[in-house]
Design an enzyme around this catalytic site. Structure first.
Site, PDB file in Angstrom:
ATOM      1  CG  ASP A  33      -0.323  -0.601   2.472  1.00 38.86           C
ATOM      2  OD1 ASP A  33       0.907  -0.480   2.627  1.00 38.86           O
ATOM      3  OD2 ASP A  33      -1.058  -1.193   3.267  1.00 38.86           O
TER       4      ASP A  33
ATOM      5  CG  ASN B  29      -8.935  -1.831  11.689  1.00 40.46           C
ATOM      6  OD1 ASN B  29      -8.052  -2.538  11.207  1.00 40.46           O
ATOM      7  ND2 ASN B  29      -9.315  -0.701  11.124  1.00 40.46           N
TER       8      ASN B  29
ATOM      9  CD  GLU C 257      -8.679   0.689   7.622  1.00 40.35           C
ATOM     10  OE1 GLU C 257      -8.533  -0.312   8.344  1.00 40.35           O
ATOM     11  OE2 GLU C 257      -8.222   1.807   7.919  1.00 40.35           O
TER      12      GLU C 257
ATOM     13  CG  HIS D   5      -5.831  -2.687   8.644  1.00 41.21           C
ATOM     14  ND1 HIS D   5      -5.933  -1.386   9.077  1.00 41.21           N
ATOM     15  CD2 HIS D   5      -4.520  -3.019   8.823  1.00 41.21           C
ATOM     16  CE1 HIS D   5      -4.752  -0.965   9.488  1.00 41.21           C
ATOM     17  NE2 HIS D   5      -3.880  -1.947   9.340  1.00 41.21           N
TER      18      HIS D   5
HETATM   19  C1  F6R Z   1       1.369  -1.646   6.153  1.00 34.94           C
HETATM   20  C2  F6R Z   1       0.144  -2.389   6.249  1.00 34.94           C
HETATM   21  C3  F6R Z   1      -0.637  -2.555   7.519  1.00 34.94           C
HETATM   22  C4  F6R Z   1       0.189  -2.897   8.750  1.00 34.94           C
HETATM   23  C5  F6R Z   1      -0.713  -2.967   9.974  1.00 34.94           C
HETATM   24  C6  F6R Z   1       0.050  -3.291  11.239  1.00 34.94           C
HETATM   25  O1  F6R Z   1       1.892  -1.711   4.858  1.00 34.94           O
HETATM   26  O2  F6R Z   1      -0.249  -2.835   5.267  1.00 34.94           O
HETATM   27  O3  F6R Z   1      -1.600  -3.550   7.310  1.00 34.94           O
HETATM   28  O4  F6R Z   1       0.822  -4.132   8.562  1.00 34.94           O
HETATM   29  O5  F6R Z   1      -1.369  -1.750  10.135  1.00 34.94           O
HETATM   30  O6  F6R Z   1       0.869  -2.195  11.544  1.00 34.94           O
HETATM   31  P1  F6R Z   1       1.893  -2.239  12.786  1.00 34.94           P
HETATM   32  O7  F6R Z   1       2.902  -3.238  12.446  1.00 34.94           O
HETATM   33  O8  F6R Z   1       2.448  -0.842  12.832  1.00 34.94           O
HETATM   34  O9  F6R Z   1       1.070  -2.602  13.973  1.00 34.94           O
END
Ligand code: F6R
Length: 259
Positions: free
Chosen positions: A67, A136, A143, A138
């Site tokens: 992303d 959440n 989302e 994702h």
């Molecule tokens: C980032 C992404 C997100 C993160 C997720 C966990 O490219 O795609 O799905 O992997 O938000 O983030 P952290 O590791 O910061 O808890």
């Protein structure tokens, strides 16, 4: 799903990095799907350390990140392109011409999303997809309520995701509201998936992902539909799993020798 529970986040991280390194050793031209976020920082540091001692090469690999924020140029300090350069690409032998992220500053973000999806398809789809897990549920920036068949597209970020990522920006209000993310359908086409989560704050969502009903309300539950997913956890993240004893019977808990 293969559930690997580690005593500490250090050995969990090492395990996730080893799965990537092993895949690159077996198949140097692997198409990697890469993630950003806090969890991945230690995975990339581990891979850099392995690279420095000749333990892994990215020279023939291709990568597609999950992303990118809409509106951020590649050189913006909070862009995921900047993150990837700083945390991994600048320190390993990855060919920058084969390391791809969606272009956050594309004039037509929807067209950019379609182009990115087509580029993944043209590369033969992702071989190993590395994932973190949002609080959440994702994966990528898919989302809650994302279609479980979705392809790369623009998603509006939830306030909880913007709050969680505010630490990378000066103010929460600076966190972009939109992102281009590869879809859940795109992720499900990957040959294999490695998801890493650690920390007590992820325990609830980890249990939901592994043991809850498949639902767009928790996008990570879609991984239950994938044939080859390895979930790597530390004890804290595994603490709400109802069938934890069973997982540890199949794959005994990995102790941390430094403890
Ligand atoms: C980032 C992404 C997100 C993160 C997720 C966990 O490219 O795609 O799905 O992997 O938000 O983030 P952290 O590791 O910061 O808890």
């Amino acid at each position: 799903m293969k559930i690997l529970i580690h005593q500490t986040r250090a050995t969990a991280t090492d395990c996730a990095a080893a799965l990537i390194a092993d895949r690159l050793t077996r198949q140097p031209d692997t198409v990697l799907g890469l993630a950003t976020g806090g969890t991945m920082e230690s995975v990339y540091a581990n891979l850099i350390a392995r690279h420095q001692v000749g333990g892994v090469s990215f020279a023939r690999a291709t990568s597609f990140n999950l992303d990118e924020y809409v509106g951020l140029q590649a050189d913006h300090p909070c862009s995921y392109w900047h993150y990837m350069r700083e945390k991994l690409f600048d320190h390993v032998d990855m060919d920058p011409h084969r390391a791809f992220l969606p272009k956050g500053d594309a004039a037509d973000a929807e067209a950019e999303a379609a182009r990115y999806e087509a580029a993944i398809l043209a590369a033969g789809d992702i071989g190993l997809q590395l994932l973190g897990l949002g609080l959440n549920g994702h994966i990528g920036f898919n989302e809650p309520t994302s279609s479980l068949a979705s392809l790369t597209r623009i998603k509006t970020l939830t306030q909880s995701t913007r709050d969680a990522n505010a630490r990378y920006f000066e103010r929460t209000d600076d966190v972009p509201r939109l992102a281009i993310t590869i879809g859940i359908g795109t992720i499900l086409r990957a040959q294999e998936v490695v998801l890493l989560a650690y920390g007590a704050e992820k325990a609830g969502v980890v249990a939901q992902m592994i043991e809850g009903a498949v639902s767009a309300a928790c996008p990570a539950t879609a991984l239950q539909m994938h044939r080859k997913v390895t979930v790597v956890l530390d004890e804290d993240a595994a603490s709400d799993l109802a069938l934890r004893n069973y997982y540890e019977q199949v794959h005994p808990r990995v102790s941390d020798p430094s403890i």
